[in-house]
Design a protein around this motif. Structure first.
Motif, PDB file in Angstrom:
ATOM      1  N   LEU A  17       0.859  -1.244   0.130  1.00 39.61           N
ATOM      2  CA  LEU A  17       0.153  -0.153  -0.004  1.00 39.61           C
ATOM      3  C   LEU A  17       0.852   1.425   0.031  1.00 39.61           C
ATOM      4  O   LEU A  17       0.585   2.198  -0.496  1.00 39.61           O
ATOM      5  N   THR A  19       4.069   1.407  -1.101  1.00 44.91           N
ATOM      6  CA  THR A  19       4.586   1.516  -2.258  1.00 44.91           C
ATOM      7  C   THR A  19       3.688   2.107  -3.624  1.00 44.91           C
ATOM      8  O   THR A  19       3.975   2.998  -4.303  1.00 44.91           O
ATOM      9  N   LEU A  20       2.265   1.389  -3.584  1.00 45.73           N
ATOM     10  CA  LEU A  20       1.520   1.931  -4.407  1.00 45.73           C
ATOM     11  C   LEU A  20       1.206   3.563  -4.580  1.00 45.73           C
ATOM     12  O   LEU A  20       0.893   4.334  -5.194  1.00 45.73           O
ATOM     13  N   ILE A  21       1.065   3.997  -2.926  1.00 48.91           N
ATOM     14  CA  ILE A  21       0.673   5.423  -3.037  1.00 48.91           C
ATOM     15  C   ILE A  21       1.941   6.195  -3.181  1.00 48.91           C
ATOM     16  O   ILE A  21       1.494   7.317  -4.052  1.00 48.91           O
ATOM     17  N   GLN A  24       2.072   7.001  -7.060  1.00 50.66           N
ATOM     18  CA  GLN A  24       1.070   7.748  -7.943  1.00 50.66           C
ATOM     19  C   GLN A  24       1.679   9.185  -8.021  1.00 50.66           C
ATOM     20  O   GLN A  24       2.455   9.699  -7.134  1.00 50.66           O
ATOM     21  N   LEU A  53      -3.234   2.267 -11.378  1.00 47.42           N
ATOM     22  CA  LEU A  53      -2.370   2.545  -9.921  1.00 47.42           C
ATOM     23  C   LEU A  53      -3.696   2.642  -8.822  1.00 47.42           C
ATOM     24  O   LEU A  53      -3.651   2.389  -7.733  1.00 47.42           O
ATOM     25  N   SER A  54      -4.580   3.368  -9.281  1.00 49.63           N
ATOM     26  CA  SER A  54      -5.784   3.798  -8.456  1.00 49.63           C
ATOM     27  C   SER A  54      -6.588   2.552  -7.968  1.00 49.63           C
ATOM     28  O   SER A  54      -6.852   2.279  -6.983  1.00 49.63           O
ATOM     29  N   THR A  57      -4.422   0.296  -5.755  1.00 47.80           N
ATOM     30  CA  THR A  57      -4.353   0.968  -4.432  1.00 47.80           C
ATOM     31  C   THR A  57      -5.648   0.685  -3.608  1.00 47.80           C
ATOM     32  O   THR A  57      -5.545   0.173  -2.468  1.00 47.80           O
ATOM     33  N   THR A  60      -5.661  -3.292  -2.507  1.00 49.19           N
ATOM     34  CA  THR A  60      -4.685  -3.108  -1.480  1.00 49.19           C
ATOM     35  C   THR A  60      -5.225  -2.492  -0.234  1.00 49.19           C
ATOM     36  O   THR A  60      -5.294  -3.462   0.763  1.00 49.19           O
ATOM     37  N   ALA A  61      -5.950  -1.583  -0.263  1.00 49.70           N
ATOM     38  CA  ALA A  61      -6.493  -0.951   0.779  1.00 49.70           C
ATOM     39  C   ALA A  61      -7.594  -1.722   0.978  1.00 49.70           C
ATOM     40  O   ALA A  61      -7.629  -2.027   2.469  1.00 49.70           O
TER      41      ALA A  61
END
Length: 118
Positions: A17, A19-21, A24, A53-54, A57, A60-61
């Motif tokens: 999470l 990493t993905l944030i 962006q 990516l959204s 994310t 994952t969230a």
């Protein structure tokens, strides 16, 4: 066993999470992309990585929150273990009992701890 597995999954989801944030773009990055700052050379094309990516994310969230709820449920419904404080023996101990040496263990001619040699 299940708790350990879910805890490991929680750590992996948290790392994913974060990493993905961080991957962006912020709101200010769109202005630079509008003037041709290499947006068409990205992996996701000229449209950008916002949608992929959204979505990743959000998934994952969702997994992170569901796993958090499962961990909370496991912790709340486990049998109550005794506290470490409850395991401490609080009975008073007399110092004389701890350092008492039987007379048979004292070698003949030795001086006691309180005796001062002349």
């Amino acid at each position: 066993m299940l708790y350990s597995i879910l805890l490991g999954v929680q750590v992996l989801l948290a790392i994913g999470l974060v990493t993905l944030i961080l991957l962006q773009h912020g709101k200010g990055a769109d202005a630079g992309a509008a003037f041709g700052s290499g947006a068409s050379a990205t992996v996701f094309g000229a449209r950008g990585s916002g949608n992929a990516l959204s979505r990743a994310t959000a998934l994952t969230a969702t997994g992170f929150f569901l796993n958090s709820l499962a961990l909370a449920f496991l912790v709340a419904n486990r049998p109550e273990a005794p506290s470490v404080v409850d395991l401490i023996d609080t009975a008073p101990v007399m110092i004389e009992e701890v350092f008492e040496v039987p007379e048979s263990d004292v070698p003949p001619g030795s001086q006691g701890a309180g005796d001062v040699p002349n």
